[in-house]
Enzyme design. Structure first.
Site, PDB file in Angstrom:
ATOM      1  N   ALA A 125       9.842  13.685   3.394  1.00 30.32           N
ATOM      2  CA  ALA A 125       8.432  14.356   3.480  1.00 30.32           C
ATOM      3  C   ALA A 125       7.245  14.171   1.985  1.00 30.32           C
ATOM      4  O   ALA A 125       7.662  12.932   1.374  1.00 30.32           O
ATOM      5  CB  ALA A 125       8.162  15.765   3.922  1.00 30.32           C
ATOM      6  N   SER A 126       6.646  14.554   2.079  1.00 31.65           N
ATOM      7  CA  SER A 126       5.477  13.933   1.628  1.00 31.65           C
ATOM      8  C   SER A 126       5.812  14.755   0.575  1.00 31.65           C
ATOM      9  O   SER A 126       4.577  14.391  -0.829  1.00 31.65           O
ATOM     10  CB  SER A 126       3.805  14.389   2.124  1.00 31.65           C
ATOM     11  OG  SER A 126       3.493  15.714   2.066  1.00 31.65           O
ATOM     12  N   LEU A 127       5.607  15.864   0.040  1.00 29.33           N
ATOM     13  CA  LEU A 127       6.213  17.050  -0.864  1.00 29.33           C
ATOM     14  C   LEU A 127       7.519  16.654  -2.048  1.00 29.33           C
ATOM     15  O   LEU A 127       7.963  16.742  -2.377  1.00 29.33           O
ATOM     16  CB  LEU A 127       5.782  18.098  -1.543  1.00 29.33           C
ATOM     17  CG  LEU A 127       3.966  18.424  -0.987  1.00 29.33           C
ATOM     18  CD1 LEU A 127       4.177  19.647  -0.663  1.00 29.33           C
ATOM     19  CD2 LEU A 127       3.551  17.457  -1.383  1.00 29.33           C
ATOM     20  N   GLY A 128       8.373  16.154  -0.983  1.00 29.08           N
ATOM     21  CA  GLY A 128       9.944  16.064  -1.286  1.00 29.08           C
ATOM     22  C   GLY A 128      10.508  15.618  -0.479  1.00 29.08           C
ATOM     23  O   GLY A 128      10.975  15.242   0.702  1.00 29.08           O
ATOM     24  N   GLN A 129      12.340  15.448  -0.372  1.00 25.92           N
ATOM     25  CA  GLN A 129      12.769  14.158   0.202  1.00 25.92           C
ATOM     26  C   GLN A 129      14.320  15.733   0.067  1.00 25.92           C
ATOM     27  O   GLN A 129      14.673  16.064  -0.786  1.00 25.92           O
ATOM     28  CB  GLN A 129      12.887  13.173  -0.069  1.00 25.92           C
ATOM     29  CG  GLN A 129      13.289  12.704  -1.765  1.00 25.92           C
ATOM     30  CD  GLN A 129      13.032  11.797  -1.681  1.00 25.92           C
ATOM     31  OE1 GLN A 129      11.928  10.502  -1.713  1.00 25.92           O
ATOM     32  NE2 GLN A 129      13.155  10.683  -3.114  1.00 25.92           N
ATOM     33  N   VAL A 130      15.074  14.898   0.826  1.00 28.88           N
ATOM     34  CA  VAL A 130      16.474  15.663   1.059  1.00 28.88           C
ATOM     35  C   VAL A 130      18.034  14.888   1.242  1.00 28.88           C
ATOM     36  O   VAL A 130      17.482  13.488   2.084  1.00 28.88           O
ATOM     37  CB  VAL A 130      16.384  16.621   2.750  1.00 28.88           C
ATOM     38  CG1 VAL A 130      17.766  17.513   2.491  1.00 28.88           C
ATOM     39  CG2 VAL A 130      15.060  17.647   2.579  1.00 28.88           C
ATOM     40  N   LYS A 143      17.157  18.861  -1.579  1.00 30.93           N
ATOM     41  CA  LYS A 143      15.955  19.488  -1.326  1.00 30.93           C
ATOM     42  C   LYS A 143      15.294  18.982  -3.228  1.00 30.93           C
ATOM     43  O   LYS A 143      15.264  19.999  -4.018  1.00 30.93           O
ATOM     44  CB  LYS A 143      15.101  20.693  -0.767  1.00 30.93           C
ATOM     45  CG  LYS A 143      13.782  20.069  -0.460  1.00 30.93           C
ATOM     46  CD  LYS A 143      13.483  21.103   0.426  1.00 30.93           C
ATOM     47  CE  LYS A 143      12.150  20.525   1.279  1.00 30.93           C
ATOM     48  NZ  LYS A 143      10.786  21.707   2.078  1.00 30.93           N
ATOM     49  N   ASP A 278       6.722  26.153  10.826  1.00 30.02           N
ATOM     50  CA  ASP A 278       6.913  24.678  11.128  1.00 30.02           C
ATOM     51  C   ASP A 278       7.651  24.551  12.014  1.00 30.02           C
ATOM     52  O   ASP A 278       8.523  23.507  11.840  1.00 30.02           O
ATOM     53  CB  ASP A 278       6.614  23.944   9.822  1.00 30.02           C
ATOM     54  CG  ASP A 278       6.166  22.216  10.116  1.00 30.02           C
ATOM     55  OD1 ASP A 278       5.681  22.189  10.623  1.00 30.02           O
ATOM     56  OD2 ASP A 278       6.504  21.571   8.870  1.00 30.02           O
TER      57      ASP A 278
END
Length: 553
Positions: A125-130, A143, A278
């Site tokens: 995603a724009s702010l983080g990744q999992v 995350k 969301d």
């Protein structure tokens, strides 16, 4: 930091300058002079698509800004809202070595902390990744906040602040206030989303609230392996809720799943006051036994008791098909201007409810009711409460997911059943009776108190002791314009009469002179009626506007 902000300002300006130029021409056709113009719906949609492309090119901060703007129909026209709703928070993952540095700085060496760790992210995603991993014998999802995202966000927030005075030159006073509040809201929201400690707390709170529901699964957080930049939680697998064929193959009852989803969100918003904000299909999954799984609590919100009460009133008014109560509730919540044309809006609501009940036309959706409200909000700008905007957005997305699962899904029936099961309808009826009893008691007491007061008031009136003060809502400029019109009108009448008299009893030259003097006075009188503001009040959402909008669509 400041140097980066200056450079970002240049980059952002280069992206937005063509659109600002177009908006400037809407106000003055030739920039410095010329009349205004009203862009068509097609033009607004084309501009919205161009703005959407610019937001994507500018990166994470502006992608988040676009997502927030999609929840604010008080700021943008409907065409922009529809385009921005398609904005996906999906960007390529950051380099693993840089992400690893963040992870090990906060949690410790990967080899010592985790039994297994897959360096390929399962989502970005724009702010983080999992990432997926294994710790203490459990499968977990980790995350990690994007490396150096803080400096980029801080620079972009400065750019947004610097840009506000420029943007305000292109909007009216009501929307300029909305833009200021939107900037404050966005700064708060994006900082909250970057704080994984807050996300963990919201995940734990919502998980506890839904713990008793066997049809719902919220992953457990692992605080000992989490920090402000890292969130470790239980990994719960499942089928993406939008993969209908896979759900059917697993034997999942999609109708029941849709009811569960809707009821869970009603519980979060109406009862608990804390909700997952969301609910797009990427954040919803289904286990083989039909259990609904929630992911990603970075975007979450709270509802205060007053809004909760009004949401209940709204749902019950829809269930009763009471359009007056619907409009009153929307006005009390702040989603509809008191200046709106109630007759037109009542017709809109009656049509929406009739369609929702399947009367002679295909079943209508609550999403369309809210869309009509959102369109009206833009026609009458107001300060939409941020969390309420988020609730409206969540309602439309959830309803869309439910309809995808079950084309015959009836939102109103589900909401009515939920309110009845939870005792809200009975409580409302009891409250209504109590209010009426109280009004009868007050009326009885008034009947005892009024006669002596009326007699006293009549005595004062008879003695001449009563004075009357009158106040007007219009400002002084409105009365100044009225006075000018009266003066110009009287002067014009006098000059015209003088010209007629001179023509009849004197010579033609004198009459022409008098008539020539009447021309500039007539022009000034005509010009005084050309202003946009007057004593008639604000423009309303009229039938003509409704027909025009339908024609544009």
């Amino acid at each position: 930091m400041m140097l980066r902000a200056y450079w970002r300002f240049v980059v952002v300006a280069s992206q937005f300058l063509p659109l600002l130029f177009a908006y400037a021409r809407d106000k003055k056709r030739f920039l410095l002079f010329g009349g205004s113009r009203q862009p068509s719906a097609e033009t607004r949609r084309r501009r919205a698509q161009s703005l959407l492309d610019s937001l994507v090119r500018l990166g994470p901060t502006f992608i988040k800004l676009g997502q927030l703007l999609s929840t604010r129909p008080d700021v943008l026209p409907p065409e922009y809202i529809e385009e921005f709703e398609r904005l996906q928070d999906d960007v390529p993952p950051a380099d693993w070595e840089r992400a690893k540095a963040v992870l090990e700085s906060d949690i410790g060496p990967i080899e010592e902390t985790f039994e297994e760790f897959d360096t390929e992210p399962i989502s970005g995603a724009s702010l983080g990744q999992v990432y997926t991993a294994r710790v203490d014998g459990r499968d977990v999802a980790v995350k990690v906040r994007r490396p150096d995202i803080e400096s980029l966000v801080e620079a972009d927030l400065r750019v947004i602040r610097w840009s506000l005075p420029i943007l305000m030159r292109f909007v009216d006073q009501a929307r300029s206030f909305s833009l200021e509040t939107l900037a404050d809201e966005f700064e708060t929201t994006i900082r909250e989303e970057m704080d994984y400690n807050r996300e963990r707390r919201m995940l734990e709170e919502i998980g506890e609230n839904l713990e008793a529901n066997e049809n719902v699964r919220v992953p457990d957080a692992l605080p000992e392996y989490s920090s402000q930049r890292v969130l470790t939680m239980e990994y719960v697998g499942g089928t993406k809720i939008s993969k209908l064929d896979d759900l059917d193959s697993a034997g999942v009852d999609r109708t029941e799943l849709a009811r569960t989803l809707q009821q869970v969100y009603l519980q979060m918003i109406v009862d608990d006051g804390a909700f997952h904000a969301d609910p797009h299909p990427g954040n919803l999954a289904v286990k083989d036994d039909g259990t609904l799984v929630f992911y990603d609590f970075g975007m979450s919100g709270r509802v205060d008791p007053f809004i909760q009460e009004k949401i209940i009133d709204f749902y019950m008014a829809v269930a009763r098909q009471d359009t007056d109560a619907i409009l009153d509730t929307l006005i009390e919540m702040g989603t509809l201007s008191p200046d709106a044309d109630r007759e037109v809006m009542a017709n809109v609501m009656e049509l929406a409810i009739a369609d929702a009940r399947g009367e002679d036309i295909e079943q209508y959706r609550i999403q369309q009711i809210i869309q009509q409200v959102e369109d009206t909000i833009y026609e009458f700008p107001l300060r939409l409460p941020p969390n309420l905007a988020l609730v409206l957005r969540v309602a439309t997305v959830v309803e869309g997911v439910c309809v995808t699962l079950d084309p015959d899904f009836d939102f109103i029936d589900v909401a009515t059943d939920y309110l009845r099961d939870e005792g809200y309808i009975e409580e409302s009826a009891r409250g209504y009776v109590e209010d009426r009893v109280g009004e009868i008691q007050d009326f009885g007491e008034s009947m005892v108190r009024v006669p002596p007061k009326l007699e006293s008031a009549l005595d004062d009136l008879d003695r001449g002791n009563v004075s009357l003060q009158v106040s007007f809502e219009d400002d002084e400029s409105a009365f100044d314009r009225l006075a000018k019109r009266l003066v110009f009108g009287g002067l014009l009448s006098a000059l015209v009469i003088a010209a007629a008299v001179l023509y009849a009893f004197a010579d033609l030259t004198a009459a022409l002179i008098a008539l020539g003097g009447a021309v500039p006075v007539a022009f000034l009188l005509w010009r005084s009626f050309r202003g946009r503001r007057g004593l008639r009040g604000k423009p309303q959402f009229t039938r003509q506007n409704l027909r025009k909008r339908r024609g544009d669509e």
